[in-house]
Every structure is written in C-alpha cells, then in structure tokens.
Design a protein around this motif. Structure first.
Motif, PDB file in Angstrom:
ATOM      1  N   VAL A  27     -21.680 -43.608   3.903  1.00 23.64           N
ATOM      2  CA  VAL A  27     -21.845 -45.134   4.579  1.00 23.64           C
ATOM      3  C   VAL A  27     -20.550 -45.705   3.807  1.00 23.64           C
ATOM      4  O   VAL A  27     -20.690 -45.816   2.659  1.00 23.64           O
ATOM      5  CB  VAL A  27     -23.059 -45.751   4.498  1.00 23.64           C
ATOM      6  N   LEU A  35     -29.160 -51.298   2.394  1.00 19.68           N
ATOM      7  CA  LEU A  35     -29.783 -50.793   3.606  1.00 19.68           C
ATOM      8  C   LEU A  35     -30.903 -49.790   3.274  1.00 19.68           C
ATOM      9  O   LEU A  35     -31.134 -49.014   2.306  1.00 19.68           O
ATOM     10  CB  LEU A  35     -28.726 -49.719   4.098  1.00 19.68           C
ATOM     11  N   GLN A  36     -31.819 -49.470   4.205  1.00 19.87           N
ATOM     12  CA  GLN A  36     -32.850 -48.665   3.914  1.00 19.87           C
ATOM     13  C   GLN A  36     -32.204 -47.402   5.157  1.00 19.87           C
ATOM     14  O   GLN A  36     -31.903 -47.860   6.228  1.00 19.87           O
ATOM     15  CB  GLN A  36     -34.131 -49.176   4.577  1.00 19.87           C
ATOM     16  N   TYR A  37     -32.536 -46.212   4.763  1.00 22.76           N
ATOM     17  CA  TYR A  37     -32.215 -45.161   5.480  1.00 22.76           C
ATOM     18  C   TYR A  37     -33.104 -44.230   5.805  1.00 22.76           C
ATOM     19  O   TYR A  37     -34.230 -43.956   4.896  1.00 22.76           O
ATOM     20  CB  TYR A  37     -31.118 -44.533   5.143  1.00 22.76           C
ATOM     21  N   GLN A  38     -33.269 -43.426   7.057  1.00 23.62           N
ATOM     22  CA  GLN A  38     -34.129 -42.324   7.195  1.00 23.62           C
ATOM     23  C   GLN A  38     -33.346 -41.371   8.013  1.00 23.62           C
ATOM     24  O   GLN A  38     -32.556 -41.404   8.762  1.00 23.62           O
ATOM     25  CB  GLN A  38     -35.261 -42.812   8.607  1.00 23.62           C
ATOM     26  N   LEU A  39     -33.309 -40.134   6.909  1.00 21.91           N
ATOM     27  CA  LEU A  39     -32.712 -39.002   7.558  1.00 21.91           C
ATOM     28  C   LEU A  39     -33.607 -37.708   7.902  1.00 21.91           C
ATOM     29  O   LEU A  39     -34.388 -37.407   6.992  1.00 21.91           O
ATOM     30  CB  LEU A  39     -31.617 -38.447   6.355  1.00 21.91           C
ATOM     31  N   VAL A  68     -25.243 -40.938   1.192  1.00 15.87           N
ATOM     32  CA  VAL A  68     -26.631 -41.278   1.521  1.00 15.87           C
ATOM     33  C   VAL A  68     -27.486 -40.318   0.856  1.00 15.87           C
ATOM     34  O   VAL A  68     -28.593 -40.680   0.127  1.00 15.87           O
ATOM     35  CB  VAL A  68     -26.986 -41.419   3.046  1.00 15.87           C
ATOM     36  N   LEU A  85     -29.399 -39.949  11.736  1.00 16.68           N
ATOM     37  CA  LEU A  85     -29.574 -40.801  10.247  1.00 16.68           C
ATOM     38  C   LEU A  85     -29.705 -42.219  11.009  1.00 16.68           C
ATOM     39  O   LEU A  85     -28.723 -42.715  11.906  1.00 16.68           O
ATOM     40  CB  LEU A  85     -28.302 -41.169   9.575  1.00 16.68           C
ATOM     41  N   THR A  86     -30.770 -42.836  10.558  1.00 19.59           N
ATOM     42  CA  THR A  86     -31.005 -44.308  10.878  1.00 19.59           C
ATOM     43  C   THR A  86     -30.908 -45.381  10.044  1.00 19.59           C
ATOM     44  O   THR A  86     -31.496 -45.026   8.679  1.00 19.59           O
ATOM     45  CB  THR A  86     -32.431 -44.339  11.619  1.00 19.59           C
ATOM     46  N   LEU A  87     -30.219 -46.407   9.965  1.00 19.68           N
ATOM     47  CA  LEU A  87     -30.068 -47.261   9.024  1.00 19.68           C
ATOM     48  C   LEU A  87     -30.527 -48.578   9.464  1.00 19.68           C
ATOM     49  O   LEU A  87     -30.381 -49.206  10.337  1.00 19.68           O
ATOM     50  CB  LEU A  87     -28.399 -47.558   8.700  1.00 19.68           C
ATOM     51  N   GLU A  93     -32.524 -52.687  12.677  1.00 18.04           N
ATOM     52  CA  GLU A  93     -31.810 -51.269  12.680  1.00 18.04           C
ATOM     53  C   GLU A  93     -30.397 -51.945  12.818  1.00 18.04           C
ATOM     54  O   GLU A  93     -30.019 -52.593  13.821  1.00 18.04           O
ATOM     55  CB  GLU A  93     -32.230 -50.726  14.088  1.00 18.04           C
ATOM     56  N   GLN A  96     -27.538 -46.124  14.408  1.00 20.82           N
ATOM     57  CA  GLN A  96     -28.157 -44.752  14.540  1.00 20.82           C
ATOM     58  C   GLN A  96     -27.082 -43.614  14.684  1.00 20.82           C
ATOM     59  O   GLN A  96     -26.457 -43.935  15.523  1.00 20.82           O
ATOM     60  CB  GLN A  96     -29.080 -44.555  15.663  1.00 20.82           C
TER      61      GLN A  96
END
Length: 105
Positions: A27, A35-39, A68, A85-87, A93, A96
């Motif tokens: 990123v 940022l918060q991320y979900q992978l 990340v 990957l969602t930020l 949000e 994506q």
C-alpha cells in the motif's frame, strides 16, 4: 462534513518459486494514514481447500510503500486461488482489492 480521500495505490508483488507463489500486498498513500486491513486467501482444487485470514493495523507514511503482509500459497492445478484485501480507515472502507493466485503460477 467532508471526508478526505485516502488516495491509495495498492499492488500485489508476486514471486513464483517452483509450485509455490509468494504474494506480498503493498500500500502506498498520498498522505500519512493508519489503516485496518483484512487479508483473506482461498485456495481450492482436487486435493481440497484451504483458507487463511489475517487482519491488523497498518501505518503508511506519505509516499512510502508499505508491505501489508506476506502469504505463500501452492495453487492447485485446475483449482482456484484468490487473495482479497480490504482496507478501512476508522469505520470507513477505503478499498477492496483482489488477486488471482493462479494467474502467476
């Protein structure tokens, strides 16, 4: 209230190694941002399926690419392999992104 756009550049760096693929999402931001991320990784094929989920917080400095995480997968012939990957910035949000792991095998 006007919310400033994060203006992110996101890419997936890919390093194939025999039957495995190392994927590192990066990123880059036009401003300092937390940022918060979900992978999420889903890899399916004749041998079965596997999934990996990672999440956390990422601090990106203005103009500096930041890794990340890194994920090593073994895509299965005839299967599917996808990394999502969602930020988020706070509760909003901001992006994506998806990568097809099979594309670089």
């Amino acid at each position: 209230m006007v919310t400033a756009d994060v203006n992110l550049n996101v890419w997936f760096d890919v390093s194939p190694n025999q039957s495995q693929v190392l994927v590192v999402p990066y990123v880059k931001s036009a401003r300092d941002v937390r940022l918060q991320y979900q992978l999420n990784v889903v890899n399916t094929g004749k041998s079965g399926s596997s999934s990996i989920s990672q999440g956390g917080t990422l601090t990106v400095s203005h103009g500096q690419p930041k890794a990340v995480s890194s994920v090593q997968v073994t895509p299965q012939a005839g299967g599917t392999c996808e990394i999502d990957l969602t930020l988020h910035e706070g509760d909003r949000e901001v992006g994506q992104y998806s990568f097809d792991c099979m594309a670089r095998k």
